[in-house]
Design an enzyme around this catalytic site. Structure first.
Site, PDB file in Angstrom:
ATOM      1  N   LEU A 135       0.807  -1.432  -0.139  1.00 14.07           N
ATOM      2  CA  LEU A 135       0.010   0.059  -0.456  1.00 14.07           C
ATOM      3  C   LEU A 135       1.058   1.451   0.017  1.00 14.07           C
ATOM      4  O   LEU A 135       0.792   2.491  -0.445  1.00 14.07           O
ATOM      5  CB  LEU A 135      -0.971   0.077   0.984  1.00 14.07           C
ATOM      6  N   GLY A 136       2.206   0.986   0.351  1.00 14.21           N
ATOM      7  CA  GLY A 136       2.938   1.850   0.293  1.00 14.21           C
ATOM      8  C   GLY A 136       4.389   2.283   1.681  1.00 14.21           C
ATOM      9  O   GLY A 136       4.315   0.560   1.417  1.00 14.21           O
ATOM     10  N   ARG A 137       5.201   2.710   0.768  1.00 14.13           N
ATOM     11  CA  ARG A 137       6.447   2.225   1.598  1.00 14.13           C
ATOM     12  C   ARG A 137       7.324   3.707   2.481  1.00 14.13           C
ATOM     13  O   ARG A 137       7.819   4.537   1.346  1.00 14.13           O
ATOM     14  CB  ARG A 137       7.565   1.782   0.626  1.00 14.13           C
ATOM     15  N   GLY A 138       7.099   4.036   3.280  1.00 12.85           N
ATOM     16  CA  GLY A 138       7.577   4.591   3.601  1.00 12.85           C
ATOM     17  C   GLY A 138       8.421   4.871   4.485  1.00 12.85           C
ATOM     18  O   GLY A 138       9.170   3.636   4.996  1.00 12.85           O
ATOM     19  N   LYS A 139       9.006   6.052   5.391  1.00 11.72           N
ATOM     20  CA  LYS A 139      10.806   5.659   5.501  1.00 11.72           C
ATOM     21  C   LYS A 139      10.641   4.901   6.530  1.00 11.72           C
ATOM     22  O   LYS A 139      11.785   4.080   6.588  1.00 11.72           O
ATOM     23  CB  LYS A 139      11.618   6.980   5.854  1.00 11.72           C
ATOM     24  N   VAL A 171       4.264  -0.962   3.755  1.00 15.34           N
ATOM     25  CA  VAL A 171       2.733  -1.422   4.400  1.00 15.34           C
ATOM     26  C   VAL A 171       2.480  -2.350   4.021  1.00 15.34           C
ATOM     27  O   VAL A 171       1.994  -1.391   2.734  1.00 15.34           O
ATOM     28  CB  VAL A 171       1.584  -0.506   4.674  1.00 15.34           C
ATOM     29  N   LYS A 180       2.005  -3.009   8.606  1.00 15.73           N
ATOM     30  CA  LYS A 180       3.102  -1.841   8.526  1.00 15.73           C
ATOM     31  C   LYS A 180       4.198  -2.771   9.014  1.00 15.73           C
ATOM     32  O   LYS A 180       3.308  -2.825  10.483  1.00 15.73           O
ATOM     33  CB  LYS A 180       3.076  -0.330   8.925  1.00 15.73           C
ATOM     34  N   ASP A 223       2.261  15.999  14.997  1.00 14.50           N
ATOM     35  CA  ASP A 223       3.038  15.651  13.743  1.00 14.50           C
ATOM     36  C   ASP A 223       1.595  16.143  12.117  1.00 14.50           C
ATOM     37  O   ASP A 223       2.160  14.344  11.541  1.00 14.50           O
ATOM     38  CB  ASP A 223       3.509  14.021  13.567  1.00 14.50           C
TER      39      ASP A 223
HETATM   40  C1  LIG Z   1      -0.313   3.682   2.971  1.00 11.13           C
HETATM   41  N1  LIG Z   1      -1.443   3.433   3.546  1.00 11.13           N
HETATM   42  N2  LIG Z   1      -2.630   3.347   2.164  1.00 11.13           N
HETATM   43  C2  LIG Z   1      -3.920   2.729   2.784  1.00 11.13           C
HETATM   44  C3  LIG Z   1      -3.701   2.534   4.561  1.00 11.13           C
HETATM   45  N3  LIG Z   1      -4.420   2.191   5.513  1.00 11.13           N
HETATM   46  C4  LIG Z   1      -3.582   1.988   6.971  1.00 11.13           C
HETATM   47  N4  LIG Z   1      -2.607   2.205   7.144  1.00 11.13           N
HETATM   48  C5  LIG Z   1      -1.955   2.662   5.826  1.00 11.13           C
HETATM   49  N5  LIG Z   1      -1.128   3.235   5.861  1.00 11.13           N
HETATM   50  C6  LIG Z   1       0.122   3.122   7.738  1.00 11.13           C
HETATM   51  C7  LIG Z   1      -0.391   4.005   7.966  1.00 11.13           C
HETATM   52  C8  LIG Z   1       0.336   4.416   9.599  1.00 11.13           C
HETATM   53  C9  LIG Z   1      -0.528   4.450  11.050  1.00 11.13           C
HETATM   54  N6  LIG Z   1      -0.522   4.488  12.067  1.00 11.13           N
HETATM   55  C10 LIG Z   1       1.096   3.957  12.106  1.00 11.13           C
HETATM   56  N7  LIG Z   1       1.805   4.055  12.937  1.00 11.13           N
HETATM   57  C11 LIG Z   1       3.034   4.086  12.768  1.00 11.13           C
HETATM   58  O1  LIG Z   1       3.852   3.840  11.592  1.00 11.13           O
HETATM   59  N8  LIG Z   1       4.115   4.127  14.107  1.00 11.13           N
HETATM   60  C12 LIG Z   1       5.248   4.214  13.865  1.00 11.13           C
HETATM   61  C13 LIG Z   1       5.786   4.587  13.102  1.00 11.13           C
HETATM   62  C14 LIG Z   1       7.819   4.621  13.355  1.00 11.13           C
HETATM   63  C15 LIG Z   1       7.840   3.934  15.081  1.00 11.13           C
HETATM   64  C16 LIG Z   1       7.232   3.685  15.650  1.00 11.13           C
HETATM   65  C17 LIG Z   1       7.811   2.884  17.117  1.00 11.13           C
HETATM   66  F1  LIG Z   1       8.014   1.370  16.677  1.00 11.13           F
HETATM   67  F2  LIG Z   1       9.128   3.563  17.017  1.00 11.13           F
HETATM   68  F3  LIG Z   1       6.793   3.065  17.975  1.00 11.13           F
HETATM   69  C18 LIG Z   1       5.807   3.452  15.482  1.00 11.13           C
HETATM   70  S1  LIG Z   1       1.851   4.066  10.548  1.00 11.13           S
HETATM   71  C19 LIG Z   1      -2.442   3.240   4.062  1.00 11.13           C
END
Ligand SMILES: Cn1ncc2ncnc(NCCc3cnc(NC(=O)Nc4cccc(C(F)(F)F)c4)s3)c21
Length: 276
Positions: A20-24, A28, A43, A140
């Site tokens: 669904l996506g590739r964040g840094k 996902v 994720k 954020d």
């Molecule tokens: C792209 N996409 N398309 C459809 C779709 N539907 C649902 N979700 C998507 N994407 C994910 C969105 C997120 C929601 N909550 C997140 N939370 C998180 O990333 N938390 C997080 C990050 C880094 C480090 C830590 C830690 F470990 F240090 F705690 C925690 S990411 C979707």
């Protein structure tokens, strides 16, 4: 909290689907929980992200905060699990937002109509009023953390940096663009930081770029501190919208337009679609 948040999940509980996506911070995937056929987003956090002690408490806090939040404009985080088989990976079990990432939509259509922008800003304001009522500040709010549900409704995601207001932290989080002066100067901050970020977001919805964008970090920093707010001649934006943005991007956090007052602002009343 629900059963989903208590259960010890493993990767075998899910069929994994398309990315669904590739964040840094990780990739996902679409996924289906096998027993319930419930569609979720999974994720995967990279090991680079996992400085064991650091992440564990941050993840726990994110799940803890999320387990108290139930709002149509807040994406659910049901829980997380470590996958013993694959080395040191952590999976977040998330509500699936069927229409994906808002920033891709913003990139595609450059900027939004006033109706669309006002509708999004109103639903974000309602979600933030709800969060602040539970002493949670997101800290954020930016396009990358906004997703769109199946009915086009906005969902605030990634409370990875949110905190309960009684234990304010000063760590710098995310891109500089959205940070209010008090966070850039890393002084004490409160729920009013989210009002500033919402003002930045409203500006970016209408103009396609954030208000204090600059080539160098140092220039962005200075423009934020000085609240160097300028409205370009194009695209044409109503004076009501500019008035609202000017009441949110105020250096003194106590003088920013309160969120419940935002919902009564003429621009929101005139342009926001009541269905949200
Ligand atoms: C792209 N996409 N398309 C459809 C779709 N539907 C649902 N979700 C998507 N994407 C994910 C969105 C997120 C929601 N909550 C997140 N939370 C998180 O990333 N938390 C997080 C990050 C880094 C480090 C830590 C830690 F470990 F240090 F705690 C925690 S990411 C979707």
């Amino acid at each position: 909290s629900t059963a989903a948040e208590k259960k010890r999940w493993t990767l075998n509980d899910f069929d994994i689907g398309k990315p669904l996506g590739r964040g840094k911070f990780g990739h996902v995937y679409l996924a289906r929980e096998k027993r319930s056929n419930h569609i979720v987003a999974l994720k995967v956090l990279f090991k680079s992200q996992l400085k064991e002690s650091q992440v564990e408490h941050q993840l726990r806090r994110e799940v803890e905060i999320q387990s108290h939040l139930r709002h149509p404009n807040i994406l659910r985080l049901y829980g997380y699990f470590y996958d013993q088989a694959r080395w040191k990976r952590v999976y977040l079990i998330l509500e699936y937002a069927a229409k994906g990432e808002l920033y891709k939509e913003l990139q595609k259509c450059k900027y939004f109509s006033e109706r669309r922008a006002a509708t999004y800003v109103a639903s974000l304001a309602r979600a933030l009023i709800y969060c602040h009522g539970k002493h949670v500040i997101h800290r954020d709010i930016k396009p990358e953390n906004l997703l769109v549900g199946a009915q086009g409704e906005l969902k605030i995601a990634d409370f990875g940096w949110s905190v309960h207001t009684f234990n304010r932290r000063r760590t710098m989080c995310g891109t500089l663009d959205y940070l209010p002066p008090e966070m850039v100067e890393s002084v004490e901050h409160d729920a009013n930081v989210d009002i500033w970020s919402l003002g930045v977001l409203c500006y970016e919805f209408l103009y396609g770029v954030p208000p204090f964008e600059a080539k160098e970090h140092s220039d962005t920093y200075r423009r934020i501190i000085q609240v160097d707010l300028k409205f370009p001649p194009k695209p044409i934006v109503s004076s009501a919208a500019k008035d609202l943005i000017s009441q949110m991007l105020v250096k003194d956090s106590s003088r920013r337009l309160p969120l419940h007052k935002l919902l009564e602002h003429p621009w929101i009343v005139q342009y926001a679609d009541p269905s949200g």
